[in-house]
Design a protein around this motif. Structure first.
Motif, short mmCIF file in Angstrom:
data_model
loop_
_atom_site.label_atom_id
_atom_site.label_comp_id
_atom_site.label_asym_id
_atom_site.label_seq_id
_atom_site.Cartn_x
_atom_site.Cartn_y
_atom_site.Cartn_z
N UNK A 28 -18.55 -57.66 9.39
CA UNK A 28 -17.35 -58.49 9.47
C UNK A 28 -17.34 -59.29 10.77
N UNK A 29 -17.74 -58.63 11.84
CA UNK A 29 -17.79 -59.28 13.15
C UNK A 29 -18.97 -60.25 13.24
N UNK A 30 -20.08 -59.90 12.61
CA UNK A 30 -21.33 -60.67 12.78
C UNK A 30 -21.22 -62.11 12.29
N UNK A 31 -20.37 -62.36 11.30
CA UNK A 31 -20.25 -63.73 10.78
C UNK A 31 -19.48 -64.65 11.71
N UNK A 32 -18.64 -64.06 12.55
CA UNK A 32 -17.67 -64.84 13.32
C UNK A 32 -18.30 -65.87 14.26
N UNK A 33 -19.35 -65.53 15.03
CA UNK A 33 -19.90 -66.53 15.95
C UNK A 33 -20.33 -67.81 15.26
N UNK A 34 -20.88 -67.70 14.06
CA UNK A 34 -21.36 -68.89 13.36
C UNK A 34 -20.19 -69.76 12.90
N UNK A 35 -19.07 -69.12 12.51
CA UNK A 35 -17.87 -69.89 12.21
C UNK A 35 -17.41 -70.65 13.46
N UNK A 36 -17.43 -69.96 14.59
CA UNK A 36 -16.97 -70.57 15.85
C UNK A 36 -17.88 -71.73 16.26
N UNK A 37 -19.20 -71.52 16.17
CA UNK A 37 -20.13 -72.59 16.53
C UNK A 37 -19.87 -73.84 15.69
N UNK A 38 -19.75 -73.64 14.38
CA UNK A 38 -19.56 -74.78 13.47
C UNK A 38 -18.23 -75.48 13.75
N UNK A 39 -17.19 -74.70 14.05
CA UNK A 39 -15.88 -75.30 14.33
C UNK A 39 -15.94 -76.22 15.54
N UNK A 40 -16.55 -75.74 16.62
CA UNK A 40 -16.64 -76.55 17.84
C UNK A 40 -17.53 -77.77 17.62
N UNK A 53 -8.12 -48.27 4.85
CA UNK A 53 -7.29 -49.34 5.39
C UNK A 53 -7.55 -49.53 6.89
N UNK A 54 -7.72 -48.45 7.61
CA UNK A 54 -7.93 -48.55 9.06
C UNK A 54 -9.17 -49.36 9.38
N UNK A 55 -10.25 -49.14 8.63
CA UNK A 55 -11.50 -49.86 8.90
C UNK A 55 -11.33 -51.35 8.64
N UNK A 56 -10.63 -51.70 7.57
CA UNK A 56 -10.38 -53.12 7.29
C UNK A 56 -9.50 -53.74 8.37
N UNK A 57 -8.46 -53.02 8.77
CA UNK A 57 -7.54 -53.51 9.79
C UNK A 57 -8.28 -53.75 11.11
N UNK A 58 -9.08 -52.77 11.52
CA UNK A 58 -9.80 -52.89 12.79
C UNK A 58 -10.79 -54.05 12.75
N UNK A 59 -11.59 -54.12 11.69
CA UNK A 59 -12.62 -55.15 11.60
C UNK A 59 -12.01 -56.55 11.59
N UNK A 60 -10.95 -56.74 10.83
CA UNK A 60 -10.35 -58.07 10.71
C UNK A 60 -9.69 -58.52 12.00
#
Length: 337
Positions: free
Chosen positions: A128-140, A182-189
């Motif tokens: 869940x975390x691993x995808x985030x940097x690529x979203x950020x790079x593309x946004x900028x 639920x806790x795992x989804x909450x934490x990851x998101x």
């Protein structure tokens, strides 16, 4: 900065014996080495199996001669005239690496505490975390492009392909039940939301620093999956592969799969999926490829799409370019010639 992550599996008769280059307890992130060497990252992941050829992931993307954080051959006040980092730039790189290492180590300690023996839940959080940097790079990069500061199609293509690969890793972990609580989804998101805005700011200030941070995260992911294969390999071979993994890795159209692997020619890596062990081997090797791509990105202008052909440039567009928000604004104020 050099990194060696190596795993060898040798077979004797019908028994597979794992012989890691170092013991699981000694696995360390390459980014924990505080050296600021500009040498290529070398990531090695070797798999030897009965009656199969060796699968090797090694030798990172060749870095063009020039400055890290500047176009190849370009010299600025913080660099020496021969194209090597000057004292000021070396100091900046050291500070960036120290911050990234501290942040990465903090997250790893949290995950180690919460997910000591819950592997699939840990992998779900990681992906869940691993995808985030690529979203950020593309946004900028889209923001820079909208302002007329930047136009480099290769970066958009490769970063989207990386996010597409990480998406399928996430879907695999969901099919394995990693998101059942639920806790795992909450934490990851919630970590992902914070992580996104942090990377956006970091990438706007220093793309080199953001890419190094992502390299550290991918290095940890590689080490995590590698250790898991060593400890659980025999059990994984008895389990079937998730359907989403078979559809992704065995698809006839693997253009996006080839696109994020900038260190190799297209069509040279074709996964084989027979059981759950094979799935995790391919996920581990994917992380090694991400790591090498992130290393290549730390030299500004060094990234290229593996599908691009120099003989067929296609639609040629003006290559507006800048590095970070400050550099973009400075270049926008210069009169055009």
């Amino acid at each position: 900065m050099a990194m060696t992550l190596s795993t060898s599996i040798s077979s004797t008769s019908k028994t597979l014996i794992f012989k890691p280059l170092f013991s699981p307890n000694s696995i360390r992130l390459s980014c924990n080495r505080r050296s600021i060497s500009r040498r290529n990252l070398r990531t090695r992941a070797k798999l030897l199996r009965d009656d199969e050829k060796t699968v090797v992931v090694e030798d990172s993307f060749p870095v063009e001669k020039g400055l890290a954080g500047g176009e190849a051959g370009k010299v600025d006040a913080g660099s020496s005239g021969d194209g090597t980092p000057g004292a000021l730039e070396r100091w900046a790189i050291k500070i960036e690496h120290s911050i990234n290492i501290a942040l990465t180590d903090s997250v790893i300690k949290i995950l180690d505490t919460l997910y000591h023996d819950r592997h699939y839940a840990r992998f779900y959080v990681l992906e869940t975390i691993a995808r985030v940097p690529y979203f950020a790079f593309i946004s900028v990069l889209h923001l820079y492009e909208s302002c007329g500061w930047w136009r480099r199609a290769d970066y958009l293509k490769v970063h989207f392909a990386e996010s597409w690969n990480e998406l399928h890793h996430l879907l695999i972990m969901e099919e394995l039940g990693g998101n059942s609580l639920w806790f795992d989804r909450f934490l990851a998101q919630h970590i992902a939301i914070f992580y996104y805005f942090m990377i956006v700011v970091m990438y706007a200030i220093s793309p080199r620093m953001a890419y190094h941070f992502s390299e550290c995260v991918e290095s940890h992911a590689f080490a995590t999956y590698d250790k898991f294969l060593l400890l659980q390999g025999d059990e994984l071979k008895k389990l079937p592969a998730p359907e989403v993994a078979v559809k992704y890795y065995m698809n006839e159209d693997l253009y996006m799969f080839d696109e994020f692997q900038t260190d190799r020619e297209p069509y040279t890596r074709r996964p084989k999926i027979e059981n759950l062990y094979d799935v995790f081997v391919n996920i581990r090797d994917d992380e090694a490829e991400h790591c090498k791509t992130m290393k290549a990105c730390q030299t500004h202008g060094n990234l290229r799409s593996p599908h691009d052909s120099k003989d067929d440039p296609g639609c040629v567009l003006p290559q507006a370019d800048c590095e970070g928000i400050v550099d973009c604004i400075k270049k926008s104020l210069k009169p055009t010639t």
